[in-house]
Write a protein that holds these residues in place. Structure first.
Motif, PDB file in Angstrom:
ATOM      1  N   ASN A 187      27.940  43.773  43.002  1.00  0.00           N
ATOM      2  CA  ASN A 187      27.956  45.173  43.432  1.00  0.00           C
ATOM      3  C   ASN A 187      29.155  45.948  42.890  1.00  0.00           C
ATOM      4  N   ALA A 188      30.082  45.263  42.232  1.00  0.00           N
ATOM      5  CA  ALA A 188      31.204  45.956  41.592  1.00  0.00           C
ATOM      6  C   ALA A 188      30.790  46.568  40.252  1.00  0.00           C
ATOM      7  N   ILE A 189      29.774  46.002  39.628  1.00  0.00           N
ATOM      8  CA  ILE A 189      29.398  46.458  38.288  1.00  0.00           C
ATOM      9  C   ILE A 189      27.993  47.031  38.200  1.00  0.00           C
ATOM     10  N   HIS A 196      27.908  54.873  41.625  1.00  0.00           N
ATOM     11  CA  HIS A 196      28.501  54.877  42.965  1.00  0.00           C
ATOM     12  C   HIS A 196      29.999  54.683  42.836  1.00  0.00           C
ATOM     13  N   ASP A 197      30.767  55.716  43.156  1.00  0.00           N
ATOM     14  CA  ASP A 197      32.223  55.628  43.091  1.00  0.00           C
ATOM     15  C   ASP A 197      32.709  54.913  44.348  1.00  0.00           C
ATOM     16  N   PRO A 198      33.245  53.683  44.232  1.00  0.00           N
ATOM     17  CA  PRO A 198      33.556  52.897  45.425  1.00  0.00           C
ATOM     18  C   PRO A 198      34.712  53.474  46.232  1.00  0.00           C
ATOM     19  N   SER A 199      34.666  53.220  47.522  1.00  0.00           N
ATOM     20  CA  SER A 199      35.765  53.602  48.405  1.00  0.00           C
ATOM     21  C   SER A 199      36.943  52.666  48.153  1.00  0.00           C
ATOM     22  N   ASP A 200      38.102  53.014  48.699  1.00  0.00           N
ATOM     23  CA  ASP A 200      39.274  52.156  48.553  1.00  0.00           C
ATOM     24  C   ASP A 200      39.008  50.763  49.129  1.00  0.00           C
ATOM     25  N   GLU A 202      36.093  49.264  49.422  1.00  0.00           N
ATOM     26  CA  GLU A 202      35.178  48.543  48.532  1.00  0.00           C
ATOM     27  C   GLU A 202      35.912  47.998  47.325  1.00  0.00           C
ATOM     28  N   LEU A 203      36.819  48.797  46.755  1.00  0.00           N
ATOM     29  CA  LEU A 203      37.599  48.337  45.606  1.00  0.00           C
ATOM     30  C   LEU A 203      38.415  47.105  45.957  1.00  0.00           C
ATOM     31  N   LYS A 204      39.063  47.147  47.089  1.00  0.00           N
ATOM     32  CA  LYS A 204      39.865  45.994  47.508  1.00  0.00           C
ATOM     33  C   LYS A 204      38.986  44.767  47.705  1.00  0.00           C
ATOM     34  N   ASP A 205      37.802  44.960  48.254  1.00  0.00           N
ATOM     35  CA  ASP A 205      36.880  43.847  48.441  1.00  0.00           C
ATOM     36  C   ASP A 205      36.434  43.269  47.098  1.00  0.00           C
ATOM     37  N   PHE A 206      36.195  44.146  46.105  1.00  0.00           N
ATOM     38  CA  PHE A 206      35.775  43.682  44.785  1.00  0.00           C
ATOM     39  C   PHE A 206      36.769  42.678  44.208  1.00  0.00           C
ATOM     40  N   TYR A 207      38.050  42.976  44.371  1.00  0.00           N
ATOM     41  CA  TYR A 207      39.090  42.180  43.727  1.00  0.00           C
ATOM     42  C   TYR A 207      39.722  41.140  44.653  1.00  0.00           C
ATOM     43  N   SER A 208      39.252  41.043  45.872  1.00  0.00           N
ATOM     44  CA  SER A 208      39.896  40.166  46.857  1.00  0.00           C
ATOM     45  C   SER A 208      39.833  38.701  46.462  1.00  0.00           C
ATOM     46  N   GLU A 209      38.689  38.246  45.946  1.00  0.00           N
ATOM     47  CA  GLU A 209      38.571  36.832  45.563  1.00  0.00           C
ATOM     48  C   GLU A 209      39.532  36.502  44.423  1.00  0.00           C
ATOM     49  N   LYS A 210      39.568  37.370  43.420  1.00  0.00           N
ATOM     50  CA  LYS A 210      40.470  37.158  42.288  1.00  0.00           C
ATOM     51  C   LYS A 210      41.922  37.123  42.761  1.00  0.00           C
ATOM     52  N   GLU A 211      42.278  38.054  43.609  1.00  0.00           N
ATOM     53  CA  GLU A 211      43.663  38.160  44.054  1.00  0.00           C
ATOM     54  C   GLU A 211      44.083  36.991  44.947  1.00  0.00           C
TER      55      GLU A 211
END
Length: 260
Positions: A187-189, A196-200, A202-211
């Motif tokens: 859902n990030a891509i 769909h411009d993600p909310s803040d 949603e953005l944090k959720d997209f990168y949470s696993e990587k981080e």
């Protein structure tokens, strides 16, 4: 659909793509048959391209001494130091333009549009080769340094005006079996119908696993940064470096007769 060849077990296409790995270490005792590379390139050239102009070329380097000469332009990364073949995929406007002149016409691709077509088509060609090579049991690695040091590579490979190195792929038989690289969630891509411009959040959720991965957390700590975004923006791909290499590339393109 099933893929079958002498080097691989029966494997579905979906399994191949979801489990593929980038290989940076190659078997030092196993050579790659030049005829195999030629066959793979011949097949890869069936990839789609703009107007069927095929405004690309590929230089294959297999001589260890020539690879050693080419390596500094790629910061002597492990993937090139152990490679059995290095393929430099180039935008090639020279061949097409000379053909137009011989036909009594004025060439018209030495501009941003022609460059954009060439980048797209060369990328598709390179990826087609990578997929075919991996299905034959070879390992591959894209080097992200080609456009950084395009002038050095052009000098080493004796590229004439109108020919620009864009992509470098190393290959050989794997000497490692690294983990599959993580990717952002679907859902990030993926966007349906409109962007769909993600909310803040949603953005944090997209990168949470990587981080949260230990490897990245270690890199962040070692570089004295607060988070992974800072590591990427300030250490791995800082603005000053990007602007420097952009200026170098733009000047090189101008010298190659391409105005962008």
């Amino acid at each position: 659909m099933i893929i079958v060849n002498k080097n691989m077990e029966h494997q579905s296409i979906a399994d191949y793509f979801t489990s593929r790995r980038t290989i940076r270490a190659y078997d030092p005792d196993r050579q790659v048959d030049p005829e195999l590379i030629d066959r793979l390139i011949r097949s890869a050239a069936q990839a789609p391209n703009t107007g069927n102009m095929q405004i690309y070329s590929v230089i294959v380097t297999t001589d260890p001494r020539e690879i050693e000469t080419l390596a500094p332009a790629h910061f002597s990364q492990p993937a090139i130091m152990s490679a059995k073949a290095v393929l430099t995929f180039c935008l090639d406007l020279r061949r097409y333009h000379r053909w137009c002149v011989l036909g009594g016409s004025e060439q018209g691709l030495n501009n941003l549009q022609g460059y954009s077509w060439g980048v797209m088509d060369t990328s598709i060609f390179a990826q087609q080769f990578v997929t075919l090579a991996e299905l034959e049991g070879l390992g591959t690695c894209y080097l992200g340094t080609t456009t950084y040091n395009a002038p050095m590579i052009a000098d080493t490979l004796r590229l004439p005006e109108g020919v620009v190195p864009l992509i470098t792929v190393t290959t050989g038989y794997p000497a490692e079996n690294p983990a599959v690289s993580e990717r952002l969630p679907l859902n990030a891509i993926l966007h349906h119908g409109f962007y769909h411009d993600p909310s803040d959040k949603e953005l944090k959720d997209f990168y949470s696993e990587k981080e949260s991965m230990d490897t990245y957390r270690k890199f962040v700590s070692e570089n004295g940064k607060e988070n992974l975004a800072q590591l990427y923006a300030e250490v791995r791909y800082p603005r000053a470096s990007n602007e420097h290499f952009s200026a170098v590339l733009k000047e090189f393109l101008k010298n190659q007769g391409i105005e962008v």
